[in-house]
Design a protein around this motif. Structure first.
Motif, PDB file in Angstrom:
ATOM      1  N   LEU A  41      12.225  -8.754   0.026  1.00  0.00           N
ATOM      2  CA  LEU A  41      11.687  -7.399   0.040  1.00  0.00           C
ATOM      3  C   LEU A  41      11.154  -6.981  -1.324  1.00  0.00           C
ATOM      4  O   LEU A  41      10.183  -6.221  -1.418  1.00  0.00           O
ATOM      5  N   ALA A  42      11.772  -7.466  -2.405  1.00  0.00           N
ATOM      6  CA  ALA A  42      11.409  -7.014  -3.748  1.00  0.00           C
ATOM      7  C   ALA A  42      10.190  -7.725  -4.316  1.00  0.00           C
ATOM      8  O   ALA A  42       9.394  -7.106  -5.027  1.00  0.00           O
ATOM      9  N   VAL A  43      10.023  -9.000  -4.038  1.00  0.00           N
ATOM     10  CA  VAL A  43       8.947  -9.786  -4.660  1.00  0.00           C
ATOM     11  C   VAL A  43       7.561  -9.185  -4.415  1.00  0.00           C
ATOM     12  O   VAL A  43       6.782  -9.042  -5.365  1.00  0.00           O
ATOM     13  N   PRO A  44       7.200  -8.816  -3.200  1.00  0.00           N
ATOM     14  CA  PRO A  44       5.857  -8.234  -3.023  1.00  0.00           C
ATOM     15  C   PRO A  44       5.666  -6.907  -3.768  1.00  0.00           C
ATOM     16  O   PRO A  44       4.546  -6.555  -4.119  1.00  0.00           O
ATOM     17  N   LEU A  45       6.752  -6.201  -4.026  1.00  0.00           N
ATOM     18  CA  LEU A  45       6.638  -4.901  -4.689  1.00  0.00           C
ATOM     19  C   LEU A  45       6.448  -5.014  -6.195  1.00  0.00           C
ATOM     20  O   LEU A  45       5.900  -4.095  -6.810  1.00  0.00           O
ATOM     21  N   GLY A  49      -0.445  -5.372 -10.655  1.00  0.00           N
ATOM     22  CA  GLY A  49      -1.477  -4.614  -9.963  1.00  0.00           C
ATOM     23  C   GLY A  49      -0.924  -3.561  -9.020  1.00  0.00           C
ATOM     24  O   GLY A  49      -1.678  -2.727  -8.516  1.00  0.00           O
ATOM     25  N   ARG A  50       0.365  -3.592  -8.775  1.00  0.00           N
ATOM     26  CA  ARG A  50       0.979  -2.582  -7.917  1.00  0.00           C
ATOM     27  C   ARG A  50       1.192  -1.303  -8.730  1.00  0.00           C
ATOM     28  O   ARG A  50       1.346  -1.351  -9.948  1.00  0.00           O
ATOM     29  N   PRO A  51       1.240  -0.161  -8.077  1.00  0.00           N
ATOM     30  CA  PRO A  51       1.523   1.089  -8.803  1.00  0.00           C
ATOM     31  C   PRO A  51       2.905   1.038  -9.459  1.00  0.00           C
ATOM     32  O   PRO A  51       3.793   0.300  -9.023  1.00  0.00           O
ATOM     33  N   ALA A  52       3.085   1.822 -10.502  1.00  0.00           N
ATOM     34  CA  ALA A  52       4.337   1.815 -11.262  1.00  0.00           C
ATOM     35  C   ALA A  52       5.528   2.177 -10.383  1.00  0.00           C
ATOM     36  O   ALA A  52       6.603   1.580 -10.516  1.00  0.00           O
ATOM     37  N   TRP A  53       5.361   3.139  -9.482  1.00  0.00           N
ATOM     38  CA  TRP A  53       6.490   3.546  -8.634  1.00  0.00           C
ATOM     39  C   TRP A  53       6.912   2.410  -7.710  1.00  0.00           C
ATOM     40  O   TRP A  53       8.088   2.239  -7.408  1.00  0.00           O
ATOM     41  N   MET A  54       5.929   1.609  -7.267  1.00  0.00           N
ATOM     42  CA  MET A  54       6.232   0.501  -6.369  1.00  0.00           C
ATOM     43  C   MET A  54       6.959  -0.615  -7.120  1.00  0.00           C
ATOM     44  O   MET A  54       7.912  -1.205  -6.601  1.00  0.00           O
ATOM     45  N   ARG A  55       6.526  -0.905  -8.349  1.00  0.00           N
ATOM     46  CA  ARG A  55       7.218  -1.913  -9.153  1.00  0.00           C
ATOM     47  C   ARG A  55       8.637  -1.469  -9.483  1.00  0.00           C
ATOM     48  O   ARG A  55       9.568  -2.278  -9.476  1.00  0.00           O
ATOM     49  N   ALA A  56       8.817  -0.174  -9.764  1.00  0.00           N
ATOM     50  CA  ALA A  56      10.160   0.347 -10.052  1.00  0.00           C
ATOM     51  C   ALA A  56      11.056   0.218  -8.828  1.00  0.00           C
ATOM     52  O   ALA A  56      12.231  -0.149  -8.943  1.00  0.00           O
ATOM     53  N   GLY A  58      10.741  -2.035  -6.454  1.00  0.00           N
ATOM     54  CA  GLY A  58      11.021  -3.457  -6.313  1.00  0.00           C
ATOM     55  C   GLY A  58      12.109  -3.926  -7.263  1.00  0.00           C
ATOM     56  O   GLY A  58      12.970  -4.724  -6.892  1.00  0.00           O
ATOM     57  N   ARG A  59      12.079  -3.441  -8.504  1.00  0.00           N
ATOM     58  CA  ARG A  59      13.132  -3.805  -9.464  1.00  0.00           C
ATOM     59  C   ARG A  59      14.475  -3.248  -9.032  1.00  0.00           C
ATOM     60  O   ARG A  59      15.517  -3.857  -9.260  1.00  0.00           O
ATOM     61  N   ARG A  60      14.466  -2.103  -8.410  1.00  0.00           N
ATOM     62  CA  ARG A  60      15.722  -1.500  -7.938  1.00  0.00           C
ATOM     63  C   ARG A  60      16.285  -2.266  -6.742  1.00  0.00           C
ATOM     64  O   ARG A  60      17.496  -2.413  -6.600  1.00  0.00           O
ATOM     65  N   ILE A  61      15.413  -2.750  -5.878  1.00  0.00           N
ATOM     66  CA  ILE A  61      15.839  -3.503  -4.694  1.00  0.00           C
ATOM     67  C   ILE A  61      16.325  -4.896  -5.075  1.00  0.00           C
ATOM     68  O   ILE A  61      17.270  -5.411  -4.493  1.00  0.00           O
ATOM     69  N   ALA A  62      15.685  -5.509  -6.070  1.00  0.00           N
ATOM     70  CA  ALA A  62      15.993  -6.892  -6.443  1.00  0.00           C
ATOM     71  C   ALA A  62      17.445  -7.037  -6.869  1.00  0.00           C
ATOM     72  O   ALA A  62      17.991  -6.187  -7.561  1.00  0.00           O
TER      73      ALA A  62
END
Length: 78
Positions: A41-45, A49-56, A58-62
């Motif tokens: 679930l986290a890797v695609p986020l 190139g993803r928005p900052a909120w989406m990367r954040a 993803g880091r929270r899910i990882a």
């Protein structure tokens, strides 16, 4: 509030409770599977190139990185 809205809220609450309960059981009974699911679930986020909120998110899910080869990464033995 109409009966339709109340019923929809009830279904949403039950769905949320079942999902949370299922996640807790998965983490207790199959931690490796839960870890792989979190990674999937986290890797695609977190891709560039993803928005900052989406990367954040993803880091929270990882999950936390594993410390040793034979452990689950709880860092309780260190």
């Amino acid at each position: 509030m109409s009966a339709d809205v109340q019923l929809a809220l009830q279904y949403a609450a039950v769905t949320l409770l079942v999902a949370v309960s299922g996640w807790v059981v998965l983490k207790k009974q199959a931690p490796a599977t839960a870890r792989r699911l979190r990674i999937a679930l986290a890797v695609p986020l977190v891709r560039p190139g993803r928005p900052a909120w989406m990367r954040a998110l993803g880091r929270r899910i990882a999950p936390e990185p594993r410390v040793g080869a034979g452990c689950g990464g709880c860092d309780g033995c260190g």
